[in-house]
Design an enzyme around this catalytic site. Structure first.
Site, PDB file in Angstrom:
ATOM      1  N   PRO A   2      23.630  17.043  -7.921  1.00  0.00           N
ATOM      2  CA  PRO A   2      24.910  17.122  -8.613  1.00  0.00           C
ATOM      3  C   PRO A   2      24.850  16.801 -10.103  1.00  0.00           C
ATOM      4  O   PRO A   2      25.201  15.715 -10.523  1.00  0.00           O
ATOM      5  CB  PRO A   2      25.816  16.126  -7.881  1.00  0.00           C
ATOM      6  CG  PRO A   2      24.937  15.284  -7.058  1.00  0.00           C
ATOM      7  CD  PRO A   2      23.578  15.875  -7.041  1.00  0.00           C
ATOM      8  N   GLU A   3      24.404  17.752 -10.912  1.00  0.00           N
ATOM      9  CA  GLU A   3      24.647  17.668 -12.352  1.00  0.00           C
ATOM     10  C   GLU A   3      25.677  18.764 -12.636  1.00  0.00           C
ATOM     11  O   GLU A   3      26.147  19.419 -11.709  1.00  0.00           O
ATOM     12  CB  GLU A   3      23.336  17.842 -13.128  1.00  0.00           C
ATOM     13  CG  GLU A   3      22.376  16.695 -12.817  1.00  0.00           C
ATOM     14  CD  GLU A   3      21.190  16.540 -13.747  1.00  0.00           C
ATOM     15  OE1 GLU A   3      21.233  17.071 -14.860  1.00  0.00           O
ATOM     16  OE2 GLU A   3      20.237  15.861 -13.358  1.00  0.00           O
ATOM     17  N   LYS A  52      30.886  17.072 -14.732  1.00  0.00           N
ATOM     18  CA  LYS A  52      30.597  16.840 -13.318  1.00  0.00           C
ATOM     19  C   LYS A  52      31.876  16.674 -12.495  1.00  0.00           C
ATOM     20  O   LYS A  52      31.813  16.275 -11.332  1.00  0.00           O
ATOM     21  CB  LYS A  52      29.710  15.591 -13.170  1.00  0.00           C
ATOM     22  CG  LYS A  52      28.373  15.711 -13.900  1.00  0.00           C
ATOM     23  CD  LYS A  52      27.636  14.387 -13.918  1.00  0.00           C
ATOM     24  CE  LYS A  52      26.400  14.476 -14.811  1.00  0.00           C
ATOM     25  NZ  LYS A  52      25.795  13.145 -15.041  1.00  0.00           N
ATOM     26  N   ASN A 171      20.437  13.177 -15.170  1.00  0.00           N
ATOM     27  CA  ASN A 171      19.116  12.605 -15.386  1.00  0.00           C
ATOM     28  C   ASN A 171      18.000  13.653 -15.467  1.00  0.00           C
ATOM     29  O   ASN A 171      17.047  13.484 -16.219  1.00  0.00           O
ATOM     30  CB  ASN A 171      18.810  11.592 -14.283  1.00  0.00           C
ATOM     31  CG  ASN A 171      17.896  10.477 -14.771  1.00  0.00           C
ATOM     32  OD1 ASN A 171      17.501  10.450 -15.923  1.00  0.00           O
ATOM     33  ND2 ASN A 171      17.555   9.578 -13.884  1.00  0.00           N
ATOM     34  N   ARG A 268      19.290   3.531 -15.384  1.00  0.00           N
ATOM     35  CA  ARG A 268      18.857   4.766 -14.730  1.00  0.00           C
ATOM     36  C   ARG A 268      17.361   4.975 -14.920  1.00  0.00           C
ATOM     37  O   ARG A 268      16.782   4.511 -15.906  1.00  0.00           O
ATOM     38  CB  ARG A 268      19.588   5.982 -15.328  1.00  0.00           C
ATOM     39  CG  ARG A 268      21.108   5.913 -15.237  1.00  0.00           C
ATOM     40  CD  ARG A 268      21.620   5.867 -13.814  1.00  0.00           C
ATOM     41  NE  ARG A 268      21.163   6.976 -12.992  1.00  0.00           N
ATOM     42  CZ  ARG A 268      21.679   8.203 -13.033  1.00  0.00           C
ATOM     43  NH1 ARG A 268      22.669   8.476 -13.844  1.00  0.00           N
ATOM     44  NH2 ARG A 268      21.211   9.147 -12.240  1.00  0.00           N
TER      45      ARG A 268
END
Length: 278
Positions: A2-3, A52, A171, A268
């Site tokens: 999920p980006e 998003k 990320n 992260r």
DNA sequence: CCGGAATGAAGAT
DNA sequence: TCTTCCTTCCGGA
């Protein structure tokens, strides 16, 4: 997955499957039950993504606001119980389904979202107002964002993930884009030359639509070429992605051979090549 | 069977 | 900077 590209693809799938039809809403897992009852049977008008965030517009000034978070999924598929009457209510449920949408042809199962809420159009506008530029919506980097980047000493790696500045980059795209542009994620954003900022943005504008189309984060030149070739021949372009640094710590950088490292930035995982990212 | 990790972000400290 | 929440999947015992 999920980006931003995932959510934009999802908006398209939700719209194709449900727009213009009355939809049964339910919450097998229970936590969206009250809202589902309010929505049940209403006509879905459209779906859209910003970064998003996903909005499903439903008749009666109702908006379902969804954010998948780190491991949410929203599976939309055709079901086999197509008939001329009501949508089927007895389709099997597997796992924890927060929100289910069903019409005569399709079923959508939402699992593990960080946000699933019924809001007003005004509240959805507020969500959007808090989001930055989305490479899947804006071809050009807005001057306001460019100015903020030119002023902040925050690390470019952190800034790229800041959804109030750039919406939709996560990320994987962050790690790979910074590697493509030979940029150390720790570089203060204001020290990144304007031309490089533009180049990164243009790269996102070019690469993310391919992500929407294929459902994969494709960033290496050879993956991109191959996917585009396959699409031109009528295929799906679903190439297995090859990353240069993302989750490749301990392995050699494909560009310079140096060992890729993994560290933490703003809570992260951060992957980079100490050899060629400066 | 259990523990850990994962592409995210809010809220507390 | 830390903890917490959301769910699934995979590896090791």
């Amino acid at each position: 997955m999920p980006e931003g590209h995932t959510i934009h693809a999802l908006a398209g799938r939700v719209e194709d499957a449900f727009a213009g039809t009355p939809v049964r809403f339910s919450s097998p897992q229970g936590r969206f039950a009250e809202s589902a009852a309010a929505l049940d049977g209403a006509r879905v008008e459209s779906a859209e993504a910003h970064g998003k965030h996903l909005a499903i517009h439903v008749e009666g000034e109702q908006v379902v606001h969804v954010h998948l978070g780190l491991f949410g999924r929203f599976g939309v598929r055709q079901h086999r119980r197509v008939d001329r009457g009501e949508p089927p209510t007895d389709l099997p449920v597997a796992g924890q389904v927060r929100m289910r949408m069903v019409n005569r042809t399709h079923v959508g199962d939402l699992r593990g979202p960080i946000v699933c809420e019924l809001v007003t159009p005004a509240e959805w506008r507020e969500v959007r107002a808090g989001l930055g530029a989305d490479p899947l919506r804006d071809d050009r980097l807005p001057d306001a964002v460019r100015d903020r980047l030119a002023r902040t000493r925050r690390a470019i790696g952190a800034v790229l993930m800041d959804q109030s500045l750039v919406a939709g980059v996560g990320n994987v795209y962050r790690a790979e884009l910074l590697h493509r542009h030979e940029l150390d994620p720790h570089t203060p954003a204001r020290d990144v030359p304007a031309g490089v900022v533009t180049a990164i943005w243009d790269d996102l504008v070019r690469l993310m639509p391919l992500g929407v189309r294929t459902g994969r984060i494709l960033v290496s030149d050879s993956d991109v070429e191959r996917a585009e070739f396959l699409i031109a021949k009528g295929g799906t372009g679903r190439v297995r992605p090859h990353y240069a640094v993302y989750r490749r710590h301990g392995k050699p950088c494909p560009r310079c051979g140096e060992t890729v490292v993994k560290e933490t930035m703003a809570g992260r995982n951060l992957f980079r090549c100490p050899g060629c990212q400066h």
